[in-house]
Design a protein around this motif. Structure first.
Motif, PDB file in Angstrom:
ATOM      1  N   VAL A   9       6.420   6.203  15.972  1.00  0.00           N
ATOM      2  CA  VAL A   9       8.105   6.121  14.974  1.00  0.00           C
ATOM      3  C   VAL A   9       8.309   4.489  14.649  1.00  0.00           C
ATOM      4  CG1 VAL A   9      10.453   5.573  15.082  1.00  0.00           C
ATOM      5  CG2 VAL A   9       9.532   8.329  16.627  1.00  0.00           C
ATOM      6  N   ARG A  10       7.995   3.958  15.919  1.00  0.00           N
ATOM      7  CA  ARG A  10       8.724   2.368  15.860  1.00  0.00           C
ATOM      8  C   ARG A  10       7.144   1.702  14.603  1.00  0.00           C
ATOM      9  NH1 ARG A  10       4.557  -0.305  20.393  1.00  0.00           N
ATOM     10  NH2 ARG A  10       3.356   1.332  18.995  1.00  0.00           N
ATOM     11  N   ASP A  15       6.632   0.062   9.095  1.00  0.00           N
ATOM     12  CA  ASP A  15       6.885   0.108   7.669  1.00  0.00           C
ATOM     13  C   ASP A  15       7.812   0.722   6.857  1.00  0.00           C
ATOM     14  OD1 ASP A  15       3.409  -0.468   8.238  1.00  0.00           O
ATOM     15  OD2 ASP A  15       3.500   1.791   8.028  1.00  0.00           O
ATOM     16  N   LEU A  16       8.065   1.395   6.953  1.00  0.00           N
ATOM     17  CA  LEU A  16       9.414   2.208   6.251  1.00  0.00           C
ATOM     18  C   LEU A  16      10.464   1.381   5.589  1.00  0.00           C
ATOM     19  CD1 LEU A  16      10.639   4.918   5.701  1.00  0.00           C
ATOM     20  CD2 LEU A  16      12.279   4.394   7.171  1.00  0.00           C
ATOM     21  N   VAL A  17      10.352   0.031   6.853  1.00  0.00           N
ATOM     22  CA  VAL A  17      11.680  -1.059   5.706  1.00  0.00           C
ATOM     23  C   VAL A  17      10.985  -1.761   5.157  1.00  0.00           C
ATOM     24  CG1 VAL A  17      13.076  -0.730   8.780  1.00  0.00           C
ATOM     25  CG2 VAL A  17      11.924  -2.709   8.317  1.00  0.00           C
ATOM     26  N   GLN A  18      10.192  -2.141   5.182  1.00  0.00           N
ATOM     27  CA  GLN A  18       9.309  -3.271   4.234  1.00  0.00           C
ATOM     28  C   GLN A  18       8.971  -2.638   2.793  1.00  0.00           C
ATOM     29  OE1 GLN A  18       5.856  -5.360   5.527  1.00  0.00           O
ATOM     30  NE2 GLN A  18       5.803  -4.390   7.367  1.00  0.00           N
ATOM     31  N   GLU A  19       8.400  -0.780   2.860  1.00  0.00           N
ATOM     32  CA  GLU A  19       8.385  -0.133   1.714  1.00  0.00           C
ATOM     33  C   GLU A  19      10.021   0.068   1.271  1.00  0.00           C
ATOM     34  OE1 GLU A  19       5.567   0.725   1.174  1.00  0.00           O
ATOM     35  OE2 GLU A  19       5.948   1.554  -0.584  1.00  0.00           O
ATOM     36  N   ALA A  20      11.161   0.466   1.445  1.00  0.00           N
ATOM     37  CA  ALA A  20      12.319   0.429   1.413  1.00  0.00           C
ATOM     38  C   ALA A  20      13.427  -0.391   0.703  1.00  0.00           C
ATOM     39  CB  ALA A  20      13.034   0.517   1.981  1.00  0.00           C
ATOM     40  N   ASN A  21      12.607  -2.033   1.016  1.00  0.00           N
ATOM     41  CA  ASN A  21      12.649  -3.138   0.801  1.00  0.00           C
ATOM     42  C   ASN A  21      12.057  -3.862  -0.732  1.00  0.00           C
ATOM     43  OD1 ASN A  21      15.545  -4.953   1.557  1.00  0.00           O
ATOM     44  ND2 ASN A  21      14.480  -4.120   3.121  1.00  0.00           N
ATOM     45  N   ARG A  62       4.822  -7.593  -3.206  1.00  0.00           N
ATOM     46  CA  ARG A  62       5.553  -7.295  -1.496  1.00  0.00           C
ATOM     47  C   ARG A  62       6.552  -7.730  -1.804  1.00  0.00           C
ATOM     48  NH1 ARG A  62       5.227  -1.949  -1.588  1.00  0.00           N
ATOM     49  NH2 ARG A  62       4.104  -2.188   0.291  1.00  0.00           N
ATOM     50  N   LEU A  63       7.216  -8.192  -2.207  1.00  0.00           N
ATOM     51  CA  LEU A  63       8.583  -9.339  -2.253  1.00  0.00           C
ATOM     52  C   LEU A  63      10.037  -8.350  -2.143  1.00  0.00           C
ATOM     53  CD1 LEU A  63       7.967 -12.174  -4.479  1.00  0.00           C
ATOM     54  CD2 LEU A  63       7.507 -12.153  -2.779  1.00  0.00           C
ATOM     55  N   GLY A  64      10.798  -8.775  -2.043  1.00  0.00           N
ATOM     56  CA  GLY A  64      12.084  -7.865  -0.864  1.00  0.00           C
ATOM     57  C   GLY A  64      12.864  -8.135  -2.715  1.00  0.00           C
ATOM     58  N   LEU A  65      13.622  -6.369  -3.384  1.00  0.00           N
ATOM     59  CA  LEU A  65      13.268  -6.750  -4.531  1.00  0.00           C
ATOM     60  C   LEU A  65      15.381  -7.226  -4.467  1.00  0.00           C
ATOM     61  CD1 LEU A  65      13.582  -3.124  -4.113  1.00  0.00           C
ATOM     62  CD2 LEU A  65      12.700  -3.921  -6.353  1.00  0.00           C
ATOM     63  N   GLU A  99      12.600  -2.004  17.864  1.00  0.00           N
ATOM     64  CA  GLU A  99      11.353  -2.746  17.645  1.00  0.00           C
ATOM     65  C   GLU A  99      10.792  -2.508  16.275  1.00  0.00           C
ATOM     66  OE1 GLU A  99      10.802  -4.434  20.276  1.00  0.00           O
ATOM     67  OE2 GLU A  99       8.615  -5.387  20.023  1.00  0.00           O
ATOM     68  N   GLY A 100      11.013  -0.827  15.488  1.00  0.00           N
ATOM     69  CA  GLY A 100      10.844  -0.798  14.451  1.00  0.00           C
ATOM     70  C   GLY A 100      10.411  -2.142  13.681  1.00  0.00           C
ATOM     71  N   THR A 101      12.604  -1.788  13.684  1.00  0.00           N
ATOM     72  CA  THR A 101      12.616  -2.801  12.366  1.00  0.00           C
ATOM     73  C   THR A 101      12.823  -4.374  13.190  1.00  0.00           C
ATOM     74  OG1 THR A 101      14.888  -1.260  12.674  1.00  0.00           O
ATOM     75  CG2 THR A 101      15.506  -2.839  11.808  1.00  0.00           C
ATOM     76  N   ARG A 102      12.738  -4.741  13.897  1.00  0.00           N
ATOM     77  CA  ARG A 102      12.618  -6.091  14.373  1.00  0.00           C
ATOM     78  C   ARG A 102      11.165  -6.937  13.757  1.00  0.00           C
ATOM     79  NH1 ARG A 102      12.590  -5.253  19.144  1.00  0.00           N
ATOM     80  NH2 ARG A 102      14.908  -6.211  19.439  1.00  0.00           N
ATOM     81  N   LEU A 103      10.055  -5.515  13.510  1.00  0.00           N
ATOM     82  CA  LEU A 103       8.480  -5.863  13.699  1.00  0.00           C
ATOM     83  C   LEU A 103       8.373  -5.823  12.133  1.00  0.00           C
ATOM     84  CD1 LEU A 103       6.464  -3.708  16.044  1.00  0.00           C
ATOM     85  CD2 LEU A 103       6.725  -6.392  15.622  1.00  0.00           C
ATOM     86  N   GLY A 104       9.525  -4.923  11.126  1.00  0.00           N
ATOM     87  CA  GLY A 104       9.366  -4.421   9.767  1.00  0.00           C
ATOM     88  C   GLY A 104       9.227  -6.031   9.100  1.00  0.00           C
ATOM     89  N   TYR A 105      10.756  -6.671   9.508  1.00  0.00           N
ATOM     90  CA  TYR A 105      11.555  -7.599   8.846  1.00  0.00           C
ATOM     91  C   TYR A 105      11.047  -8.636   8.984  1.00  0.00           C
ATOM     92  CZ  TYR A 105      15.615  -4.516   7.119  1.00  0.00           C
ATOM     93  OH  TYR A 105      16.665  -4.241   6.300  1.00  0.00           O
ATOM     94  N   GLU A 106      10.469  -8.716  10.048  1.00  0.00           N
ATOM     95  CA  GLU A 106       9.599 -10.526  10.248  1.00  0.00           C
ATOM     96  C   GLU A 106       7.753 -10.015   9.736  1.00  0.00           C
ATOM     97  OE1 GLU A 106      10.776 -12.232  13.041  1.00  0.00           O
ATOM     98  OE2 GLU A 106       9.053 -13.918  11.979  1.00  0.00           O
TER      99      GLU A 106
END
Ligand code: SF4
Length: 285
Positions: A9-10, A15-21, A62-65, A99-106
Motif C-alpha cells: 500500500v505504501r 507512485d500514485l501521488v506522483q502519477e496523479a500530479n 515528470r513535473l507537477g501539473l 508514509e506513502g504520501t511523504r515519500l511520494g511528495y518528496e
C-alpha cells in the motif's frame, strides 16, 4: 480472507501521488478537448491551448501539473474480509498511507502544502497529514482513490443548510451562485461537486466524493439528478467567466451531483469546487 501487505500500500501510494500530479487522466483531457471545441473567443482558446501544452510538458518531464500540488485526500474502501499484514515496520494502514504520501511528495519534488496549525502556519515539511476518509465495505475489496486538492478551488467551496421549502430551485440557484462568486479564483474551467442531503458534515463529504466517484462528465444514474447536472452545467457555462476568467463559453467542465437521505426538517447542500487541474487516481489490490 485476502491478505494485503501494508508495504505494498505504501509503495503504491508513493507512485500514485506522483502519477496523479504529473498526468491528467484521459477522461479529464477528453472533456477539456470537447469544451475547447465549443469555444469561440480567441483568449479562451489560447488558455485551453496552454492547459493542454502544460499537461504534455508535465507528463513528459515528470513535473507537477500545477505549483499547488494540493492536500493529499484519500477515500479508502476496505472490505470486511481483508487482512492487513503489518510488514516492513508499518504499524497501521494509516501509517502506510502517511508514509506513502511523504515519500511520494518528496521523491516527486511536489510542493509541501500543509501547515501543522491553521493559525500559527508552520509547514509540516512533508505534505502530511493526509486527509483520509474510510469506508468499511463487504467482501475482500481494497480500493483507494487519491485526489490532489488545491487551495484555490477548495477555498471557493460552500455548505448551506436549506429548509425543505427552498426546493430544487433553491439548491440549483445556490450551486450557480457558488460558481459565480468563485469567478476566476478557482482556476476555471472548474469541476463542480454537489452533495445534496445527509446533514451538515455529510453533505460536504458527499460533494467531495462526487468529484471522484465516476469518470469526469459522466452523469448520475438517476435521470432526475442527471437532468439537474445538465441544467447546472449549462447555467454555469452561461455565466461567461470562461477559462482562467478570460471570458468564454466554458466556465465548468462538469457538474456531478450526489444525493442522500436527510432529516424531514432539513435540506443540506454542499458545493465542492475543483479546478481544471483535476488530479484523481485510484488503485485496487
Ligand atoms: S486551484 Fe488548481 S490550478 Fe489553481 S493554483 Fe490551485 S491547484 Fe493549481
Amino acid at each position: 480472507m485476502k491478505t494485503i501487505n501494508l508495504s505494498e500500500v505504501r509503495d503504491k501510494i508513493k507512485d500514485l501521488v506522483q502519477e496523479a500530479n504529473f498526468e491528467l487522466q484521459d477522461d479529464v483531457l477528453q472533456v477539456i478537448k470537447d469544451m475547447q471545441a465549443k469555444e469561440e473567443s480567441p483568449a479562451a482558446l489560447s488558455v485551453f491551448d496552454q492547459m493542454l501544452e502544460n499537461a504534455d510538458i508535465a507528463r513528459e518531464d515528470r513535473l507537477g501539473l500545477c505549483q499547488d500540488t494540493g492536500l493529499a485526500v484519500f477515500f479508502v474502501e476496505v472490505g470486511e474480509d481483508v487482512d492487513l499484514n503489518k510488514d516492513d515496520g508499518l504499524g497501521s494502514l494509516r501509517e502506510a498511507i502517511e508514509e506513502g504520501t511523504r515519500l511520494g511528495y518528496e521523491e516527486g519534488y511536489l510542493r509541501k502544502s500543509v501547515v501543522e496549525d491553521p493559525i500559527r502556519r508552520k509547514n509540516t515539511g512533508d505534505n502530511t497529514p493526509a486527509f483520509i476518509h474510510w469506508e468499511l465495505v463487504p467482501g475482500d475489496v481494497f480500493k483507494l482513490t487519491f485526489i490532489a486538492k488545491g487551495g484555490g478551488a477548495e477555498n471557493m467551496s460552500q455548505v448551506r443548510m436549506f429548509a425543505p421549502a427552498a426546493g430544487q430551485q433553491g439548491i440549483e440557484d445556490f450551486v450557480v451562485e457558488v460558481a459565480e462568486v468563485g469567478g476566476s479564483n478557482p482556476c476555471p474551467p472548474i469541476v463542480v461537486g454537489v452533495g445534496v442531503g445527509g446533514n451538515f458534515d455529510f453533505a460536504a463529504l458527499l460533494a467531495k466524493k462526487s468529484l471522484l466517484r465516476r469518470p469526469l462528465g459522466s452523469h448520475n444514474a438517476d435521470p432526475f439528478y442527471a437532468d439537474m447536472e445538465k441544467r447546472l452545467l449549462e447555467r454555469i457555462n452561461n455565466l461567461g467567466i470562461g477559462p482562467q476568467g478570460m471570458g468564454g463559453r466554458c466556465t465548468a467542465l462538469a457538474v456531478h451531483v450526489e444525493s442522500h437521505p436527510c432529516h424531514i426538517a432539513s435540506m443540506p447542500a454542499a458545493v465542492n469546487i475543483q479546478c481544471h487541474s483535476h488530479r484523481v487516481l485510484s488503485f485496487e489490490l
